[in-house]
Scaffold this active site. Structure first.
Site, PDB file in Angstrom:
ATOM      1  N   ASN A 196       0.841  -1.201   0.000  1.00  9.57           N
ATOM      2  CA  ASN A 196       0.000   0.000   0.000  1.00  9.57           C
ATOM      3  C   ASN A 196       0.875   1.248   0.000  1.00  9.57           C
ATOM      4  O   ASN A 196       1.951   1.281   0.600  1.00  9.57           O
ATOM      5  CB  ASN A 196      -1.020  -0.011   1.139  1.00  9.57           C
ATOM      6  CG  ASN A 196      -0.454  -0.245   2.515  1.00  9.57           C
ATOM      7  OD1 ASN A 196       0.553  -0.920   2.685  1.00  9.57           O
ATOM      8  ND2 ASN A 196      -1.105   0.302   3.520  1.00  9.57           N
ATOM      9  N   GLU A 256       0.155   5.145   0.680  1.00  6.90           N
ATOM     10  CA  GLU A 256      -0.823   6.146   1.105  1.00  6.90           C
ATOM     11  C   GLU A 256      -0.428   7.538   0.615  1.00  6.90           C
ATOM     12  O   GLU A 256       0.635   7.738   0.006  1.00  6.90           O
ATOM     13  CB  GLU A 256      -0.968   6.077   2.631  1.00  6.90           C
ATOM     14  CG  GLU A 256      -1.514   4.718   3.051  1.00  6.90           C
ATOM     15  CD  GLU A 256      -1.786   4.584   4.546  1.00  6.90           C
ATOM     16  OE1 GLU A 256      -1.326   5.434   5.333  1.00  6.90           O
ATOM     17  OE2 GLU A 256      -2.454   3.597   4.910  1.00  6.90           O
ATOM     18  N   CYS A 259      -3.986   0.478  -2.563  1.00 10.13           N
ATOM     19  CA  CYS A 259      -3.844  -0.771  -1.813  1.00 10.13           C
ATOM     20  C   CYS A 259      -2.706  -1.625  -2.366  1.00 10.13           C
ATOM     21  O   CYS A 259      -2.324  -1.515  -3.540  1.00 10.13           O
ATOM     22  CB  CYS A 259      -5.132  -1.576  -1.889  1.00 10.13           C
ATOM     23  SG  CYS A 259      -6.485  -0.957  -0.896  1.00 10.13           S
ATOM     24  N   GLU A 316      -2.818  -4.698  -3.177  1.00 13.98           N
ATOM     25  CA  GLU A 316      -3.274  -5.543  -4.283  1.00 13.98           C
ATOM     26  C   GLU A 316      -3.224  -4.779  -5.601  1.00 13.98           C
ATOM     27  O   GLU A 316      -2.879  -5.350  -6.647  1.00 13.98           O
ATOM     28  CB  GLU A 316      -4.708  -6.018  -4.017  1.00 13.98           C
ATOM     29  CG  GLU A 316      -4.843  -6.955  -2.818  1.00 13.98           C
ATOM     30  CD  GLU A 316      -5.061  -6.228  -1.491  1.00 13.98           C
ATOM     31  OE1 GLU A 316      -4.686  -5.056  -1.363  1.00 13.98           O
ATOM     32  OE2 GLU A 316      -5.605  -6.866  -0.579  1.00 13.98           O
ATOM     33  N   CYS A 318      -9.978  -5.418   0.304  1.00 11.97           N
ATOM     34  CA  CYS A 318     -11.162  -4.548   0.383  1.00 11.97           C
ATOM     35  C   CYS A 318     -12.078  -4.843  -0.818  1.00 11.97           C
ATOM     36  O   CYS A 318     -11.697  -5.535  -1.769  1.00 11.97           O
ATOM     37  CB  CYS A 318     -10.740  -3.080   0.408  1.00 11.97           C
ATOM     38  SG  CYS A 318     -10.201  -2.420  -1.189  1.00 11.97           S
TER      39      CYS A 318
HETATM   40  N1  THU Z   1      -5.031  -2.058   2.641  1.00 10.85           N
HETATM   41  C1  THU Z   1      -4.427  -2.746   1.642  1.00 10.85           C
HETATM   42  O1  THU Z   1      -3.460  -2.265   1.034  1.00 10.85           O
HETATM   43  N2  THU Z   1      -4.915  -3.972   1.318  1.00 10.85           N
HETATM   44  C2  THU Z   1      -5.882  -4.615   2.012  1.00 10.85           C
HETATM   45  O2  THU Z   1      -6.192  -5.757   1.691  1.00 10.85           O
HETATM   46  C3  THU Z   1      -6.562  -3.949   3.123  1.00 10.85           C
HETATM   47  C4  THU Z   1      -6.199  -2.535   3.342  1.00 10.85           C
HETATM   48  C5  THU Z   1      -4.455  -0.756   3.048  1.00 10.85           C
HETATM   49  C6  THU Z   1      -5.183   0.461   2.600  1.00 10.85           C
HETATM   50  C7  THU Z   1      -4.678   1.492   3.605  1.00 10.85           C
HETATM   51  O3  THU Z   1      -3.436   2.020   3.153  1.00 10.85           O
HETATM   52  C8  THU Z   1      -4.433   0.674   4.856  1.00 10.85           C
HETATM   53  O4  THU Z   1      -4.366  -0.679   4.441  1.00 10.85           O
HETATM   54  C9  THU Z   1      -5.492   0.828   5.910  1.00 10.85           C
HETATM   55  O5  THU Z   1      -6.761   0.603   5.385  1.00 10.85           O
END
Ligand code: THU
Length: 136
Positions: free
Chosen positions: A46, A48, A57, A59, A90
């Protein structure tokens, strides 16, 4: 029947990339690894952003790496995250995976201690909408 994916290789890739995640806001680092139809493993974390909704994310990063390398299909997914709860993809990422996977494609959820749960794409995103719904 195709051979069982090498989940140890996916775990190694996802746990390594998870440490490089850029998650200064949530402090929740996630790594994802895909086994693709070319036999290679593609990983993403991820990333941000100060403008929160712009963050991506793990994925999504792994899928971008796979497509950028020229692979066409996802054979298996492993998501690595910490904390007591299962870190499942998600909703938006379930749909992103759907674009390149089959209903029976395994989606494995792991934590620092190893594999925690195994689903299929169809279990996480039943009756889904995909490429075949659109005329080509
Ligand atoms: N997140 C992911 O990258 N993948 C997931 O499967 C669940 C959530 C990230 C998004 C965000 O940067 C952090 O986790 C908190 O939600």
């Amino acid at each position: 029947m195709s051979a069982e994916p090498d989940f140890d290789a996916l775990f190694a890739a996802a746990s390594a990339v998870q440490r490089r995640a850029y998650a200064p806001y949530s402090r929740f680092r996630v790594g994802a690894a895909l086994l693709a139809d070319d036999g290679a493993v593609y990983a993403g974390c991820n990333v941000e952003n100060a403008a929160y909704p712009v963050g991506t994310c793990a994925e999504a990063g792994a899928i971008a790496a796979m497509i950028g390398a020229g692979a066409k299909a996802i054979r298996a997914v492993l998501v690595f995250g910490e904390g007591p709860e299962l870190v499942t993809p998600c909703g938006a990422c379930r749909q992103r995976i759907r674009e390149f996977a089959m209903p029976e494609t395994p989606i494995v959820i792991a934590g620092p201690e190893g594999i925690r749960a195994r689903f299929t794409l169809d279990a996480l995103l039943p009756a889904s909408f995909g490429p075949a719904n659109l005329p080509r």
